[in-house]
Design a protein around this motif. Sequence first.
Motif, mmCIF file in Angstrom:
data_model
loop_
_atom_site.group_PDB
_atom_site.id
_atom_site.type_symbol
_atom_site.label_atom_id
_atom_site.label_comp_id
_atom_site.label_asym_id
_atom_site.label_seq_id
_atom_site.Cartn_x
_atom_site.Cartn_y
_atom_site.Cartn_z
ATOM 1 N N HIS A 70 0.820 -1.216 0.000
ATOM 2 C CA HIS A 70 0.000 0.000 0.000
ATOM 3 C C HIS A 70 0.849 1.259 0.000
ATOM 4 C CE1 HIS A 70 -3.247 -2.773 0.794
ATOM 5 N NE2 HIS A 70 -2.619 -3.192 1.878
ATOM 6 N N ASP A 71 1.969 1.228 0.720
ATOM 7 C CA ASP A 71 2.892 2.357 0.807
ATOM 8 C C ASP A 71 4.298 1.798 0.780
ATOM 9 O OD1 ASP A 71 0.993 4.634 1.470
ATOM 10 O OD2 ASP A 71 0.595 3.307 3.179
ATOM 11 N N GLU A 72 5.199 2.502 0.088
ATOM 12 C CA GLU A 72 6.591 2.055 0.021
ATOM 13 C C GLU A 72 7.490 3.276 -0.083
ATOM 14 O OE1 GLU A 72 8.550 -1.618 -2.261
ATOM 15 O OE2 GLU A 72 7.826 -0.067 -3.618
ATOM 16 N N ASP A 81 7.740 -0.129 4.216
ATOM 17 C CA ASP A 81 6.488 -0.322 3.513
ATOM 18 C C ASP A 81 5.391 -0.716 4.477
ATOM 19 O OD1 ASP A 81 6.363 -3.111 3.898
ATOM 20 O OD2 ASP A 81 6.804 -3.605 1.836
ATOM 21 N N ARG A 82 4.180 -0.596 3.980
ATOM 22 C CA ARG A 82 2.977 -1.068 4.663
ATOM 23 C C ARG A 82 2.280 -1.944 3.654
ATOM 24 N NH1 ARG A 82 -2.477 0.301 4.879
ATOM 25 N NH2 ARG A 82 -2.116 1.990 3.414
ATOM 26 N N GLU A 96 -1.806 -7.195 8.139
ATOM 27 C CA GLU A 96 -1.170 -5.953 7.707
ATOM 28 C C GLU A 96 0.201 -5.893 8.369
ATOM 29 O OE1 GLU A 96 -2.614 -1.564 6.593
ATOM 30 O OE2 GLU A 96 -3.243 -2.238 8.566
ATOM 31 N N VAL A 97 1.215 -5.543 7.589
ATOM 32 C CA VAL A 97 2.593 -5.531 8.066
ATOM 33 C C VAL A 97 3.166 -4.132 7.891
ATOM 34 C CG1 VAL A 97 4.901 -6.507 7.761
ATOM 35 C CG2 VAL A 97 2.884 -7.952 7.421
ATOM 36 N N TYR A 98 3.779 -3.620 8.958
ATOM 37 C CA TYR A 98 4.496 -2.352 8.932
ATOM 38 C C TYR A 98 5.967 -2.707 9.034
ATOM 39 C CZ TYR A 98 -0.170 -0.753 10.060
ATOM 40 O OH TYR A 98 -1.522 -0.528 10.040
ATOM 41 N N LEU A 99 6.738 -2.418 8.004
ATOM 42 C CA LEU A 99 8.091 -2.939 7.869
ATOM 43 C C LEU A 99 9.088 -1.810 7.660
ATOM 44 C CD1 LEU A 99 8.985 -5.939 5.643
ATOM 45 C CD2 LEU A 99 10.180 -3.805 5.300
#
Length: 132
Positions: A70-72, A81-82, A96-99
């Motif tokens: 979704h976001d990078e 990223d998300r 959902e992963v917040y990395l």
Amino acid sequence: MTTASTRTDARSALTDLLLTPGLDLDEAADRHFAPDYRQRTDGEWADRTEFLAHIAHLRTVVAGGSVDVHDELISGDRYADRMTITKTDGSTVRIEVYLFAEFAPDGRFRRIEETTLMLEGADADRNLGSAR
């Protein structure tokens, strides 16, 4: 010097690790993760060997799915990223992963720190992000 075209990303890494039947685990890992790779998921650290044990386990429980970024953001040797990972193999699990990550000089991941949030799925799948 690493260029944007030689860097890995989370979608490519997860696709090779989990969603490409027949691709050898060590070959997939070597494409995306430096030899000194380490990862922290939901507060638990794993070295490369422990991480690969986790992925080997996931390969036994994930028959299919998708990775939606979704976001990078890439800045120098940093990556964030998300994304949502969906496991679909008779049951559906959405996480959902917040990395946040650091690249090695060759463009592979050297370190990842991530937090996971279960969006949909059974209680038994809550630890999917770190199960071994």
